[in-house]
Design an enzyme around this catalytic site. Structure first.
Site, mmCIF file in Angstrom:
data_model
loop_
_atom_site.group_PDB
_atom_site.id
_atom_site.type_symbol
_atom_site.label_atom_id
_atom_site.label_comp_id
_atom_site.label_asym_id
_atom_site.label_seq_id
_atom_site.Cartn_x
_atom_site.Cartn_y
_atom_site.Cartn_z
ATOM 1 N N HIS A 185 1.324 -1.287 -0.390
ATOM 2 C CA HIS A 185 0.210 -0.086 -0.023
ATOM 3 C C HIS A 185 0.906 1.278 0.273
ATOM 4 O O HIS A 185 0.079 2.217 -0.122
ATOM 5 C CB HIS A 185 -1.085 -0.150 1.613
ATOM 6 C CG HIS A 185 -2.279 -1.213 0.752
ATOM 7 N ND1 HIS A 185 -2.060 -1.940 1.119
ATOM 8 C CD2 HIS A 185 -3.131 -0.671 0.216
ATOM 9 C CE1 HIS A 185 -3.456 -2.918 0.042
ATOM 10 N NE2 HIS A 185 -3.965 -2.068 0.173
ATOM 11 N N CYS A 500 -8.148 -3.529 -12.122
ATOM 12 C CA CYS A 500 -7.978 -2.115 -11.729
ATOM 13 C C CYS A 500 -6.846 -1.971 -10.669
ATOM 14 O O CYS A 500 -6.758 -1.646 -9.557
ATOM 15 C CB CYS A 500 -9.150 -1.764 -10.202
ATOM 16 S SG CYS A 500 -9.183 -3.373 -9.651
HETATM 17 C C1 PEP Z 1 -5.865 -5.432 -6.247
HETATM 18 O O1 PEP Z 1 -5.643 -6.676 -5.345
HETATM 19 O O2 PEP Z 1 -4.940 -5.351 -6.935
HETATM 20 C C2 PEP Z 1 -6.741 -4.348 -5.601
HETATM 21 C C3 PEP Z 1 -6.924 -3.883 -7.216
HETATM 22 O O3 PEP Z 1 -7.261 -4.031 -4.467
HETATM 23 P P1 PEP Z 1 -5.861 -3.682 -3.458
HETATM 24 O O4 PEP Z 1 -4.698 -2.632 -3.753
HETATM 25 O O5 PEP Z 1 -6.343 -2.786 -2.546
HETATM 26 O O6 PEP Z 1 -5.765 -4.852 -2.497
#
Ligand code: PEP
Ligand code: MG
Length: 566
Positions: A185, A500
């Protein structure tokens, strides 16, 4: 001495400035043998008062009232007479100031945990107070985000979403972490804020505060040994480069007009205000005046609602949720918004959910699975989304994270449709879901592939793990094969399948994804223009050829080489 430190470049861009480290909890030294009680007591009380004053000052500067209230409450705890009494008793019993504070905080922490509920949730406040006050006593750097009073390059072991969510992009020039991986993140938030970032950068935590560095977020390099003058010039050029880039406009399409929706990943309406301008509008939004955030998207492809829930003692109430969702629905370019229901667990822990500690949290109760234990959290959220949609006169698409089986998809779709939500989908983040994409689409209206988690689970590699970055590389053919299978299922069902995850933000890989058949790409704001430019330079046939080449490659390096133009 000049030195180049190397790590993983996870958010492109140059920056230069002085580094300041986010310190961890200060370790306690061996207890002092002979203590002079009065001196230790006044030292301990001075440290607690300094901590309370610092927290109160931060409360005044907090970016919003919620953060302000949390910090203010914490400053009251640091001045709590009960805490002072325990510290005094510890000192009188022979402890030095640091140990007296540590033991007093531990004692009150236990009491809060035993009291349970709301009180138990304050235990982490006491940890923070303990860390700050002990750091003052020992003369160590203050834990938490540093505040040197001027723009700086933030250095940390690693950053939790709660640390990064309130970072001020006008003050933080770049992020450098000793640990972390390409889809952590830290990386996502850095890209969302167009902050150059290098993770898994060995040695960076050893840099002294105030050291001048230059950062290259694309190459993953940090150069030390530069002077103030050179740094100022690099920073000036970086800002000018950012202003020049990202000038393309209009909806996403290939050179032969095959449409590919280019959408935004956001965490709140503030992200839209900071960066959004609908497709075709040409005035770039750039609040910091730094060339960051020039967008022209066709909507929101991923609204990560968990950012509303992070860093909270209580879940946001129904009314607050309605207001937050309505704000996004009203502000979104083109009105198209894909809302993802709460994705809690593992790297996004939410203490108020009271989830049990697990040996393997990434493989445990997270994402949609939380509703097995706390179904009312999802139900309230769906109620709030439905109400926000009515209030805004909008028709959001709503999807769940971490859906694994068609049964889970059917259950989620049932709950959402019962509330009048008409477009219901799922994220594909688990290989089982990708392998059964067609079955999932029998229950749903769309799929959105989360390549960050899909990589993690396909390659059995923790997405935060810097050492395993090669396995998490989105150019891996096994990942691309799963995306191809989902896209084919979407085409067979006549239903949209987008990407995404962070893979969508790589301009060259975007051509591969389009060639594999995905219908939309959703990414952080700064990536929209480069991806749009890249698609506009390729025909659909070239995208398909790129997809064939990448699928046939032995490894990511070969895939990039085969697809790279020229
Ligand atoms: C992913 O896992 O690619 C996603 C878009 O969700 P996050 O990064 O919020 O886990
Ligand atoms: Mg995910």
């Amino acid at each position: 001495m000049a030195e180049t430190l190397r790590g993983l470049g996870v958010s492109p861009g140059r920056a230069a400035g002085r580094v300041y480290r986010m310190a961890g909890p200060p370790p306690l030294p061996a207890p002092a043998r002979a203590v002079e009680a009065d001196r230790e007591l006044s030292e301990a009380l001075r440290a607690l008062e300094a901590t309370a004053a610092e927290l109160a000052a931060r409360a005044e500067r907090a970016p919003d009232s919620t953060a302000g209230e949390i910090l203010e409450a914490q400053s009251f705890i640091a001045r709590d007479p009960g805490l002072y009494e325990s510290v005094e008793a510890n000192v009188r019993a022979g402890m030095d100031a640091a140990h007296a504070i540590d033991a007093a905080c531990a004692h009150h922490r236990r009491a809060l945990l035993e009291a349970g509920g709301y009180f138990a949730e304050r235990a982490s406040d006491l940890d923070d107070i303990r860390n700050r006050a002990v750091a003052v006593v020992l003369g160590l750097p203050m834990p938490g985000i540093p505040d040197p009073g001027h723009p700086f390059v933030l250095v940390a072991e690693d950053l939790a979403p709660a640390d990064t969510v309130n970072l001020d992009p006008a003050l933080v020039l770049a992020l450098l972490t000793e640990k972390g991986g390409p889809t952590s993140h830290t990386a996502i938030l850095a890209r969302a804020r167009a902050l150059p970032a290098v993770v898994a950068c060995r040695g960076v935590i050893g840099l002294d505060d105030g050291t001048w560095v230059s950062v290259d977020g694309a190459r993953g390099e940090v150069e030390t040994g530069i002077g103030e003058e050179a740094a100022t010039e690099i920073q000036r050029r970086a800002v000018a480069d950012r202003r020049r880039s990202g000038t393309s406009r209009g909806p996403g399409r290939t050179s032969d007009d095959h449409p590919v929706k280019l959408l935004l990943n956001i965490g709140s309406a503030a992200d839209l205000r900071a960066t959004g301008s609908p497709a075709g509008r040409d005035a770039p939004a750039d609040p910091a005046g730094e060339g960051r955030g020039d967008v022209a998207s066709e909507g929101v492809g991923l609204f990560r609602t968990e950012f509303l829930f992070l860093d909270r003692r209580e879940p946001p109430g129904y009314e607050e949720q309605v207001a937050a969702y309505e704000a996004v629905l009203r502000a979104a370019p083109g009105g198209h918004v894909v809302i993802r229901t709460l994705d809690a667990g593992t790297d996004k822990p939410l203490p108020f959910l009271g989830l049990p500690e697990e040996p393997n949290p990434a493989l445990g109760v997270r994402g949609l699975r939380v509703s097995r234990i706390r179904p009312e959290v999802l139900d309230t959220q769906l109620d709030a989304i439905a109400e926000a949609a009515r209030a805004a006169g909008a028709e959001p698409w709503v999807m769940a994270p971490m859906v694994t089986t068609a049964g889970e998809a059917a259950d989620f779709a049932g709950r959402a449709r019962a509330r009048g939500i008409r477009h219901v989908g799922a994220m594909v983040e688990v290989p089982a879901a990708a392998l059964r994409a067609g079955r999932l689409l029998n229950e749903l209206d769309f799929l959105s592939i989360g390549t960050n988690d899909l990589s993690q689970y396909t390659f059995a590699s923790d997405r935060q793990h810097g050492e395993l970055a090669d396995l998490l590389d989105p150019w891996q053919a096994a990942l691309l094969q799963l995306i191809a299978d989902c896209a084919a299922a979407g085409q067979a069902a006549g239903k949209p399948v987008g990407v995404c995850g962070e893979a969508a933000a790589d301009p060259l890989l975007a051509t591969v994804l389009v060639g594999l058949g995905v219908s939309s790409l959703s990414m952080s704001a700064p990536s929209i223009a480069p991806v749009r430019d890249s698609l506009a330079a390729h025909s659909l046939a070239q995208c398909r050829q790129n997809a064939r080449l990448a699928l046939g490659a032995d490894d990511p390096a070969q895939a990039r080489k085969l697809v790279m133009p020229g």
